[in-house]
Write a protein that holds these residues in place. Sequence first.
Motif, PDB file in Angstrom:
ATOM      1  N   TYR B 161     -33.457 -37.974  36.995  1.00  0.00           N
ATOM      2  CA  TYR B 161     -34.173 -36.969  36.259  1.00  0.00           C
ATOM      3  C   TYR B 161     -35.680 -37.235  35.716  1.00  0.00           C
ATOM      4  O   TYR B 161     -35.814 -38.470  36.002  1.00  0.00           O
ATOM      5  CB  TYR B 161     -33.383 -36.416  35.080  1.00  0.00           C
ATOM      6  N   PHE B 162     -36.532 -36.582  35.564  1.00  0.00           N
ATOM      7  CA  PHE B 162     -37.541 -36.884  35.106  1.00  0.00           C
ATOM      8  C   PHE B 162     -37.882 -37.003  33.508  1.00  0.00           C
ATOM      9  O   PHE B 162     -39.034 -37.266  33.017  1.00  0.00           O
ATOM     10  CB  PHE B 162     -38.798 -35.823  35.328  1.00  0.00           C
ATOM     11  N   SER B 163     -36.910 -37.368  32.839  1.00  0.00           N
ATOM     12  CA  SER B 163     -36.713 -37.810  31.578  1.00  0.00           C
ATOM     13  C   SER B 163     -35.881 -39.028  31.270  1.00  0.00           C
ATOM     14  O   SER B 163     -34.995 -39.470  32.174  1.00  0.00           O
ATOM     15  CB  SER B 163     -36.005 -36.798  30.611  1.00  0.00           C
ATOM     16  N   LYS B 166     -31.682 -38.762  30.239  1.00  0.00           N
ATOM     17  CA  LYS B 166     -30.717 -38.424  31.609  1.00  0.00           C
ATOM     18  C   LYS B 166     -30.674 -39.521  32.589  1.00  0.00           C
ATOM     19  O   LYS B 166     -29.702 -39.980  33.079  1.00  0.00           O
ATOM     20  CB  LYS B 166     -30.981 -37.139  32.223  1.00  0.00           C
ATOM     21  N   TYR B 204     -32.322 -37.188  43.707  1.00  0.00           N
ATOM     22  CA  TYR B 204     -31.365 -36.697  42.457  1.00  0.00           C
ATOM     23  C   TYR B 204     -29.886 -36.500  42.681  1.00  0.00           C
ATOM     24  O   TYR B 204     -29.604 -36.084  43.851  1.00  0.00           O
ATOM     25  CB  TYR B 204     -31.892 -35.230  42.317  1.00  0.00           C
ATOM     26  N   PHE B 210     -20.891 -32.006  38.104  1.00  0.00           N
ATOM     27  CA  PHE B 210     -21.251 -30.690  38.413  1.00  0.00           C
ATOM     28  C   PHE B 210     -22.051 -30.805  39.661  1.00  0.00           C
ATOM     29  O   PHE B 210     -22.487 -32.104  39.935  1.00  0.00           O
ATOM     30  CB  PHE B 210     -22.052 -30.303  37.407  1.00  0.00           C
ATOM     31  N   LEU B 211     -22.253 -29.869  40.414  1.00  0.00           N
ATOM     32  CA  LEU B 211     -23.016 -29.767  41.714  1.00  0.00           C
ATOM     33  C   LEU B 211     -24.595 -30.112  41.335  1.00  0.00           C
ATOM     34  O   LEU B 211     -25.080 -29.504  40.461  1.00  0.00           O
ATOM     35  CB  LEU B 211     -22.787 -28.683  42.625  1.00  0.00           C
ATOM     36  N   PRO B 212     -25.410 -30.595  42.523  1.00  0.00           N
ATOM     37  CA  PRO B 212     -26.617 -30.462  42.460  1.00  0.00           C
ATOM     38  C   PRO B 212     -27.362 -29.242  42.372  1.00  0.00           C
ATOM     39  O   PRO B 212     -26.717 -28.230  43.175  1.00  0.00           O
ATOM     40  CB  PRO B 212     -27.211 -31.617  43.503  1.00  0.00           C
ATOM     41  N   ALA B 213     -28.681 -29.174  41.809  1.00  0.00           N
ATOM     42  CA  ALA B 213     -29.473 -28.002  41.983  1.00  0.00           C
ATOM     43  C   ALA B 213     -29.910 -27.824  43.202  1.00  0.00           C
ATOM     44  O   ALA B 213     -29.889 -28.695  44.147  1.00  0.00           O
ATOM     45  CB  ALA B 213     -30.696 -28.283  41.079  1.00  0.00           C
ATOM     46  N   LEU B 218     -35.697 -27.847  42.711  1.00  0.00           N
ATOM     47  CA  LEU B 218     -35.755 -28.957  42.071  1.00  0.00           C
ATOM     48  C   LEU B 218     -36.956 -29.867  42.241  1.00  0.00           C
ATOM     49  O   LEU B 218     -37.547 -30.648  41.409  1.00  0.00           O
ATOM     50  CB  LEU B 218     -34.299 -29.856  42.100  1.00  0.00           C
ATOM     51  N   GLU B 221     -40.157 -28.585  40.840  1.00  0.00           N
ATOM     52  CA  GLU B 221     -39.954 -29.086  39.142  1.00  0.00           C
ATOM     53  C   GLU B 221     -40.012 -30.514  39.209  1.00  0.00           C
ATOM     54  O   GLU B 221     -40.795 -30.815  37.870  1.00  0.00           O
ATOM     55  CB  GLU B 221     -38.416 -28.790  38.768  1.00  0.00           C
ATOM     56  N   LYS B 225     -43.308 -31.999  36.679  1.00  0.00           N
ATOM     57  CA  LYS B 225     -43.042 -32.815  35.699  1.00  0.00           C
ATOM     58  C   LYS B 225     -43.650 -34.445  35.836  1.00  0.00           C
ATOM     59  O   LYS B 225     -44.356 -34.956  34.586  1.00  0.00           O
ATOM     60  CB  LYS B 225     -41.620 -32.968  35.286  1.00  0.00           C
ATOM     61  N   LYS B 264     -14.005 -27.369  42.276  1.00  0.00           N
ATOM     62  CA  LYS B 264     -15.378 -27.137  42.437  1.00  0.00           C
ATOM     63  C   LYS B 264     -15.683 -27.518  43.853  1.00  0.00           C
ATOM     64  O   LYS B 264     -16.584 -26.470  44.860  1.00  0.00           O
ATOM     65  CB  LYS B 264     -16.068 -27.450  41.491  1.00  0.00           C
TER      66      LYS B 264
END
Lengths: 110, 347
Positions: B161-163, B166, B204, B210-213, B218, B221, B225, B264
């Motif tokens: 992630y870009f933070s 996370k 990423y 959960f599944l990736p975007a 992404l 995004e 960022k 899922k």
Amino acid sequence: MKTYYNPEDLKKFGKIGEFQKPLADKFFDYYGEVFKEGALTAREKSLIALAVAHAIQCPYCIDAYTVDTMEKGCDEEQMMEAVHVAAAIRGGASLVHSTQMMNKVKELSM
Amino acid sequence: MKSLKAQNHPLSNSQYEIDLLESPDFGVSFVQKLEETNLFPLKPVQIETMQINMGKMCNQVCKHCHVDAGPDRKEIMTRDIMEQCLAVIENNHIKSLDLTGGAPEMNPEFRWFVSNIRSISPDINIIVRCNLTIILANPKYRDLPEFFKANQVEVVSSLPYFSAAKTDSQRGDGVFEKSIQALRMLNDIGYGMENSDLILNLVYNPSGAFLPAAQAGLEAEFKKKLKSNFNINFNSLFTITNVPISRFLEYLIRSENYEGYMEKLIESYNPTAAANVMCRTTISVGWDGYLYDCDFNQMLDLKVETPQSQHISDWNHSALKNRNIVVNQHCFGCTAGAGSSCGGATA
């Protein structure tokens, strides 16, 4: 313990056509179209859905759109900001009605 | 944090993992799904990529690592096995060489190997899966960006992630800050920059069950960022689904997300992604020279189904090209949604 809301029931949403198929088909077609990429991105629509889910306080929708926003790459900060938008609108909706109360107070007061 | 192996955790036993993956009844198996979509037995298209796992030693202990890599893992590839890989590369039409680990750079023969690959095959695409922090882990690694550049290596690096929050929650405290420093070093010598032929791709993968975007959105995004917040440039973002084995499987079970995650993956089975799985164009080589259909099968010790060609020393191109690819329930990780491979989405 029996409750009105069962997380397992969310998986049955697609089966509501069992009792009325034509309307369910129309609804799910429409639903699918609404959430496609358009003038708004699918990601933006998912965050709107998350906010609305909280505004209408639907546990199924909150579960579904928490997962969906995560799967659209949103982080916790963005998701919580979306919920604050819902909270601000709900709070604002109450507070803006205070103008009616104020009008009435002023009407009745000397 | 110790590796599962150092903890003597049951999930460090590949047979235990396979038994566990096969035991719950999810109503359908991966083989059945392939049969329904006319893809069974799954066959290679051609062998374009050789993915070489240079060892399980790593300076990081990521919570989702399918290799169960870490500083306490000592299994690394020897020069002898590398020489056998070089002979195969020289005599076969391998287009891309994908070096992974662990941290492949920690193998003492890493630079020897990369330089030799480049000298015997000037046009081959060499990919190094660099975890970024290794560049700052020790002064002896600081010149890795220059080494990569000199050998025209494509760098692929994980950045969940870009933070910081996370990234660090998945890869360890302080990893994000060091990764940004390493990315700046790579950018400074031309990696990931406009009009440069030095490729820097990021990976990423979701920080949870959960599944990736969608990859394109992404990537946009991430670019926005990382540029605005850190002045970092890169070429492409690859979205990768976490495959339910090793440490990620341990996390799924511990957090009671295993069944939901598998459901899922199964309900998101995408036949187009299944047709494009990377094992159809790849051979994976283990640190000890054994051959596998992919890095995940390698970690589950599911060797290629070619008795005459199970080790790099017995490379038989024709037999490998005509093999049946070994599949199991973990393969749903590569076929869910937009699909997943070491090069990102596949559908």
